[in-house]
Design an enzyme around this catalytic site. Structure first.
Site, PDB file in Angstrom:
ATOM      1  N   TYR A  30       0.354 -10.443  -3.132  1.00  0.00           N
ATOM      2  CA  TYR A  30       0.557  -9.854  -1.805  1.00  0.00           C
ATOM      3  C   TYR A  30       1.362  -8.561  -1.905  1.00  0.00           C
ATOM      4  O   TYR A  30       0.992  -7.536  -1.323  1.00  0.00           O
ATOM      5  CB  TYR A  30       1.285 -10.869  -0.927  1.00  0.00           C
ATOM      6  CG  TYR A  30       1.517 -10.451   0.500  1.00  0.00           C
ATOM      7  CD1 TYR A  30       0.500 -10.539   1.452  1.00  0.00           C
ATOM      8  CD2 TYR A  30       2.770  -9.997   0.921  1.00  0.00           C
ATOM      9  CE1 TYR A  30       0.720 -10.178   2.768  1.00  0.00           C
ATOM     10  CE2 TYR A  30       3.000  -9.633   2.234  1.00  0.00           C
ATOM     11  CZ  TYR A  30       1.973  -9.731   3.161  1.00  0.00           C
ATOM     12  OH  TYR A  30       2.205  -9.371   4.467  1.00  0.00           O
ATOM     13  N   SER A  56       3.449  -4.447   5.387  1.00  0.00           N
ATOM     14  CA  SER A  56       4.498  -5.469   5.398  1.00  0.00           C
ATOM     15  C   SER A  56       5.782  -4.813   4.909  1.00  0.00           C
ATOM     16  O   SER A  56       5.736  -3.791   4.213  1.00  0.00           O
ATOM     17  CB  SER A  56       4.111  -6.614   4.453  1.00  0.00           C
ATOM     18  OG  SER A  56       5.216  -7.462   4.192  1.00  0.00           O
ATOM     19  N   LYS A  97      -0.055  -4.869  -0.923  1.00  0.00           N
ATOM     20  CA  LYS A  97       0.569  -4.111   0.163  1.00  0.00           C
ATOM     21  C   LYS A  97       1.172  -2.803  -0.349  1.00  0.00           C
ATOM     22  O   LYS A  97       1.141  -1.784   0.359  1.00  0.00           O
ATOM     23  CB  LYS A  97       1.633  -4.964   0.860  1.00  0.00           C
ATOM     24  CG  LYS A  97       1.067  -6.152   1.617  1.00  0.00           C
ATOM     25  CD  LYS A  97       0.106  -5.750   2.719  1.00  0.00           C
ATOM     26  CE  LYS A  97      -0.362  -6.947   3.540  1.00  0.00           C
ATOM     27  NZ  LYS A  97      -1.271  -6.577   4.637  1.00  0.00           N
TER      28      LYS A  97
END
Length: 284
Positions: free
Chosen positions: A175, A162, A179
């Site tokens: 998150y 991402s 990532k």
């Protein structure tokens, strides 16, 4: 697992370090029941590969992906995979590789997230996101790498991370952490697997019109995003095209990188993108 790894360690590609003769025929794309995963599975089928398709919640979506793969005359194998189930996900990937007759390209695309401030997030929620986005990918990437080493024909491993691998976003602590970690795993794997002619790279999308952003049924070219220099969200097929390139023989000298594909969003700062609601910034 250790015996398999030890046996794999004794093997090398026919021409160690030479990634130029790569001829991909079999690929696995996790989370390919919709969005970027589906577009990637179809792109790899169009490039001549049989594809292993995995789904977590949307079996019907996975079967639709399989239909598209088969429309190119390629084989599609569909299995259920939950990357947060750390005890099972590696064995499922091994079985899928056996069903395909080998593995040349592995795309780790499955993931999840949450919009929740750090101080409000439960440990259970944190652990689920990190397990899905980092721990599980470690397990399945490791399995794919071992099988590629055994084959001694090289390979391509690609992880969908991402833009938040590179810049954080408010409300995305778990998150973002996962990532960032996955990006680090990619870089280390690239160092360790190069001698087997296996390249390892990440693709870091910005806002893409997929179920994860609630936009799959919308045409991203008709959606205005003032905070993105190109003025719109991305199309899943645009990300798939990049993954397809990294999976191809043409990417033979690219490894250990994370390629951002975000329409220029990160140039606006980590809180840019969808947070900017006016084009006034373009006036200088």
């Amino acid at each position: 697992m250790s015996e398999q790894h030890d046996a794999a360690e004794r093997r090398r590609a026919p021409n160690p370090f030479d990634t130029r003769g790569f001829n991909p025929r079999r690929a696995i794309v996790t989370g390919s029941d919709s969005g970027i995963g589906r577009a990637t599975a179809v792109a790899l089928a169009a490039a001549g590969m049989d594809v292993g398709i995995t789904w977590h919640r949307d079996e019907q979506g996975a079967e639709k992906t399989a239909e598209e793969v088969r429309s190119y005359g390629r084989r599609a194998v569909v299995v259920h995979l939950d990357t947060s189930d750390l005890d099972a996900c590696g064995d499922i990937v091994d079985a899928l590789i056996d069903e395909l007759g080998g593995i040349d390209v592995f795309v780790n695309n499955a993931g999840t997230g949450a919009n929740e401030k750090l101080v409000r997030m439960s440990l259970e929620r944190w652990r689920h996101i990190v397990a899905t986005d980092l721990d599980g990918p470690f397990v399945v990437i490791q399995r794919a790498a071992c099988r590629m080493i055994e084959q001694a024909t090289g390979g391509r491993i690609i992880a969908t991370t991402s833009v938040h691998e590179h810049q954080p976003r408010v409300g995305s602590s778990a998150y973002d952490a996962a990532k960032h970690g996955l990006g680090g795993l990619v870089k280390t794997a690239a160092l360790e697997l190069g001698e087997y002619a296996i390249t390892v790279n990440a693709v870091a999308p910005g806002e893409i019109a997929t179920p994860m952003t609630g936009q799959e049924d919308e045409d991203p070219h008709r959606k205005h995003r003032p905070g993105v220099p190109l003025g719109r969200p991305g199309d899943a097929r645009e990300v798939a095209a990049l993954i397809g390139f990294l999976a191809s023989p043409a990417s033979s000298y690219i490894t250990g990188v994370s390629i951002i594909i975000d329409g220029g969003m990160l140039q606006m700062g980590p809180q840019g993108g969808s947070h900017i609601t006016s084009d006034v910034w373009r006036e200088g």
